[in-house]
Write an enzyme that holds these catalytic residues in place. Structure first.
Site, PDB file in Angstrom:
ATOM      1  N   CYS A  37      41.102  45.490  41.181  1.00  0.00           N
ATOM      2  CA  CYS A  37      40.900  46.664  42.001  1.00  0.00           C
ATOM      3  C   CYS A  37      42.328  47.468  42.653  1.00  0.00           C
ATOM      4  CB  CYS A  37      40.481  45.948  43.374  1.00  0.00           C
ATOM      5  SG  CYS A  37      39.089  44.652  42.874  1.00  0.00           S
ATOM      6  N   HIS A 208      41.132  33.525  21.297  1.00  0.00           N
ATOM      7  CA  HIS A 208      42.812  33.921  21.555  1.00  0.00           C
ATOM      8  C   HIS A 208      43.222  33.100  22.815  1.00  0.00           C
ATOM      9  CE1 HIS A 208      46.187  36.401  22.746  1.00  0.00           C
ATOM     10  NE2 HIS A 208      46.176  36.737  21.500  1.00  0.00           N
ATOM     11  N   HIS A 271      37.204  49.331  37.968  1.00  0.00           N
ATOM     12  CA  HIS A 271      37.027  48.591  36.672  1.00  0.00           C
ATOM     13  C   HIS A 271      35.799  48.229  36.300  1.00  0.00           C
ATOM     14  CE1 HIS A 271      36.103  45.285  39.201  1.00  0.00           C
ATOM     15  NE2 HIS A 271      37.082  45.750  40.033  1.00  0.00           N
TER      16      HIS A 271
END
Length: 484
Positions: A37, A208, A271
């Site tokens: 944000c 990962h 986002h």
């Protein structure tokens, strides 16, 4: 973001977005400059990359007296009005949020989130689920109908919604600190369950290392049934439908007042939401679900039914707003005006700073990720690198061949990695930035710890990760001491 432009989006009906696509332009490759944000909003309001403003996390954004594009427009005679979520100086997020961001460099693994959940609320016909967002939308609609319609000078109105963000759940009990995808049957019935794609569920051993940390701290390493994953995604899409209805209210208010034909409307987001892709929910990731955002623009003199493939990002909003208002654009900005791409005839003269670059940059320095992350998107490639570029394996995805980002090609294409890394280093000395963020995290934690005095142990034990912490409090306190 993908809901707004993928032709294959049959999952949920978004009539207002579709209206904007018919009467305006959709950017196919718009990205946030930081997938969380406050840092993301700081980039949008300042036109500068995160490493320049040093908006490292949800608590550290722009200085409160920073001159935004809206301030400049006001200075140049625009009537300005802001409603709803701003969050670009600080998000006033909890102490937990701050401490989680600062301690990401500590050598421990603690769950910071409760398990993501879904919840139906209200009755079948309940239209207004996110009441605060609706109230802010009402304020914006009234302002258009009662104020804007009478202005002789131009106006700029900003409406910041919280949706389609998950809601925080109660901070106690079994789902302590979890996030809830909340909607009513009214919106859920707009979602086509058959069309919902279930993401590939990678084995933890194949993840990962940074993804593994994120998945663990977001409490997604456990088992989720297909039904749970499908529901989380469906409820998220339902929340998108409710957001779309708020956009519709603004468009209707402009139409009712005769202002629609002479007003530029921009729809974007800070986002995205992973909604269980890559064994994660929330954002804080460079994967498409989190970093690829919607950006649609319509208005007089702008192209209609047009799609723009160029990579763009939120820092481009600042120069675009000034360009619309014919205010001289400062030379130091990270972004470039979108107006040449949006006009019927793209201006032959690019900005005085030269042509728009063929890449965008996104970076992340906050919680739920145990390293600074940098992403360069150019052409079909997405290059993601961590920390100093050597301690953690980078990632390289071919988004044309692998839109779900399941195959890391970094080892297979070392020359591509090398050339993308070179471009990235020409934009930002990222090992140096990572190191200053680590220093900042440590200093902030030390001053917070000192401010608590004797209470430090009990306060830190009761942050959102307390259920993990209390299993071996001494071990975790020692890990912090070792780090300091």
């Amino acid at each position: 973001g993908r809901l707004t432009f993928l032709p294959g989006n049959q999952t949920v009906d978004l009539p207002s977005i579709n209206f904007m696509k018919r009467h305006g332009t959709v950017f196919l490759n718009a990205y946030t400059n930081s997938p969380i944000c406050c840092p993301s909003r700081a980039a949008m309001w300042s036109g500068l990359f995160t490493h320049i403003t040093e908006s490292w996390n949800n608590f550290k954004g722009l200085d409160p007296d920073y001159v935004t594009w809206m301030d400049l427009m006001e200075k140049h005679g625009y009537h300005t009005q802001k409603f709803g979520k701003l969050d670009f100086t600080s998000g006033h997020h909890s102490v937990s949020n701050r401490v989680e961001a600062w301690t990401r460099d500590v050598n421990f693994l603690l769950r910071q989130e409760g398990r993501p959940m879904v919840k139906l609320t209200g009755h079948r016909k309940q239209f207004r689920v996110m009441e605060t967002d609706w109230q802010n939308t009402d304020k914006a609609v009234n302002w258009i109908k009662e104020e804007a319609v009478n202005f002789t000078q131009p106006f700029v109105l900003y409406l910041g919604l919280n949706l389609p963000h998950p809601y925080p759940s109660p901070y106690a009990g079994e789902n302590f600190g979890s996030s809830t995808f909340l909607t009513s049957l009214y919106w859920l019935e707009k979602v086509n369950y058959e069309a919902i794609k279930i993401p590939k569920w990678s084995p933890l051993s194949e993840m990962h290392p940074v993804d593994y940390y994120s998945s663990y701290t977001k409490n997604c390493t456990g088992e989720f049934t297909k039904e749970e994953v499908r529901n989380i995604r469906a409820f998220y899409y339902a929340m998108c439908a409710e957001t779309d209805a708020m956009l519709g209210e603004i468009i209707s208010a402009l139409r009712d007042t005769g202002l629609l034909g002479k007003t530029i409307v921009i729809f974007t987001a800070d986002h995205g939401e992973l909604a269980m892709e890559h064994r994660q929910f929330y954002k804080m990731s460079m994967y498409e679900g989190s970093s690829h955002i919607p950006l649609l623009v319509m208005g007089p003199g702008l192209r209609e039914q047009h799609q723009i493939p160029n990579v763009v990002s939120l820092v481009d909003i600042y120069p675009t707003m000034l360009d619309i208002a014919r205010i001289p654009v400062p030379q130091n900005l990270s972004g470039y005006s979108l107006i040449p791409l949006l006009r019927e005839k793209a201006e032959s003269k690019a900005s005085s700073r030269g042509p728009r670059p063929s890449w965008v940059l996104s970076e992340f320095h906050g919680c739920n990720v145990n390293s600074s992350v940098y992403m360069l998107r150019t052409g079909k490639w997405k290059y993601i690198t961590y920390l100093d570029g050597s301690s953690v394996l980078p990632q390289l995805f071919d988004l044309t061949a692998d839109p779900d980002e399941l195959t890391n090609l970094a080892i297979k294409f070392p020359i591509t990695v090398h050339s993308l890394d070179k471009i990235l280093r020409s934009i930002v000395n990222y090992p140096k930035v990572s190191s200053s963020v680590r220093e900042y995290n440590k200093q902030q934690f030390i001053s917070w710890k000192q401010s608590l005095g004797q209470n430090y142990s009990s306060v830190i034990a009761n942050l959102r990760w307390h259920q993990d912490w209390l299993k071996d409090q001494k071990k975790y306190e020692n890990a912090i001491d070792e780090w300091l």
